[in-house]
Write an enzyme that holds these catalytic residues in place. Structure first.
Site, PDB file in Angstrom:
ATOM      1  N   SER A 167       0.831  -1.192   0.000  1.00  0.00           N
ATOM      2  CA  SER A 167       0.000   0.000   0.000  1.00  0.00           C
ATOM      3  C   SER A 167       0.878   1.258   0.000  1.00  0.00           C
ATOM      4  CB  SER A 167      -0.961  -0.051   1.193  1.00  0.00           C
ATOM      5  OG  SER A 167      -2.024   0.853   1.068  1.00  0.00           O
ATOM      6  N   ASP A 224      -8.516  -5.076  -6.468  1.00  0.00           N
ATOM      7  CA  ASP A 224      -8.059  -4.066  -5.511  1.00  0.00           C
ATOM      8  C   ASP A 224      -8.114  -2.680  -6.148  1.00  0.00           C
ATOM      9  OD1 ASP A 224      -6.772  -2.606  -3.534  1.00  0.00           O
ATOM     10  OD2 ASP A 224      -4.819  -3.574  -3.822  1.00  0.00           O
TER      11      ASP A 224
END
Length: 300
Positions: A167, A224
């Site tokens: 991330s 995602d």
């Protein structure tokens, strides 16, 4: 999960304050291939990418074939970072993803495209622009991380240096890779970015391809949404190196050559939850929920 929902709500705000620039790079139409790297290596990198999420336990902990050597930060004022020595990947630095800290979240929404800070400018070609918040997060740790890497290279007589993260930590990992590739005599060995948001403009993507292409990989799990921000229409562009796990958290993975591959993760609409962002990557749990503390490798 509340802070993650809060982060998701801030994305429209970030989009409103950024001037549209238009798509700033190519779209590859190359066919997917088998992985150009052993998935066991990716599994090891995923375990080390998860470990900075673990607050308790530390120096001396084992994560697969790696040992934790050093750590800094608690994810509140600065992102947590851990350094390992891995039998397969050498001296490895791993950066933590977004936490519940307001300062951490603000890194994610400070989405202006800026010139590289003067300290790292020699690592980049002219025209490169970086996501401001990610750049700031890396710069807060840069000097101390470099000092520790050099120390452990000497201690273990190992020239290999790898970066990894998830991330926000994935964005920091690619920025560290570019910086260290310039600063270290032998450059970097590998860089792995799991669930990485777009981190720079088209010139940045081209520069990554030119300088660390073939050693850098970014991994997308299913649909995602994080790797889809910020939009290409705002001038952001992923470099080459995409590995797409689809369906998510399975053993169905392929390599998608070139930048922003038409057949890769961009080919499906993202889901606006974190179910795929935190998942199973190469048999290793990564992120809140699937990942465990201390981190483990190949057990999911």
């Amino acid at each position: 999960m509340r802070f993650l929902a809060f982060l998701l709500c801030l994305v429209p705000l970030a989009l409103c304050i950024i001037e549209p620039r238009g798509i700033d790079g190519p779209t590859s139409h190359e066919a997917p291939t088998d992985l150009p790297i052993d998935w066991h290596i990716l599994s090891q990198a995923a375990g080390m990418a998860h470990e900075p999420y673990c607050l308790f336990g530390d120096i001396g902990d084992r994560v697969g074939d790696a040992e934790v050597l050093w750590s800094k930060g608690h994810g509140v004022v600065i992102q947590r970072v851990k350094i390992f020595h891995s039998k397969s990947l050498g001296v490895t630095v791993s950066f933590e993803g977004t936490t519940a800290s307001l300062l951490s979240i603000l890194h994610d929404v400070n989405a202006a495209l800026i010139d590289p800070p003067k300290e790292v400018a020699p690592a980049y070609c002219e025209g490169v622009k970086l996501f401001a918040g990610f750049s700031n997060a890396y710069m807060e740790l840069r000097d101390e991380v470099y000092e520790q890497i050099v120390k452990f290279q000497k201690q273990f007589n190992d020239k290999r240096v790898t970066t990894t993260g998830h991330s926000l930590g994935a964005a920091m990992a690619v920025l560290a890779a570019m910086d260290l590739n310039k600063r270290l005599d032998d450059g970097i060995y590998r860089s792995f970015a799991f669930g990485m948001p777009r981190t720079g403009n088209g010139a940045f993507a081209n520069d990554v391809d030119k300088k660390i292409g073939g050693r850098f990989f970014y991994i997308v799990n299913g649909r995602d949404w994080v790797p889809r921000v910020l939009p290409r229409e705002l001038g952001f562009q992923h470099p080459s190196g995409q590995i797409w796990i689809n369906p998510p958290s399975t053993t169905h993975w392929k390599y998608y050559p070139g930048q922003e591959n038409h057949y890769g993760a961009n080919s499906e609409d993202p889901i606006l939850t974190f179910d795929d962002h935190h998942g199973i990557y190469f048999h290793t749990g990564l992120g809140h929920g699937p990942g465990k503390c201390p981190a483990s490798v190949g057990t999911a």
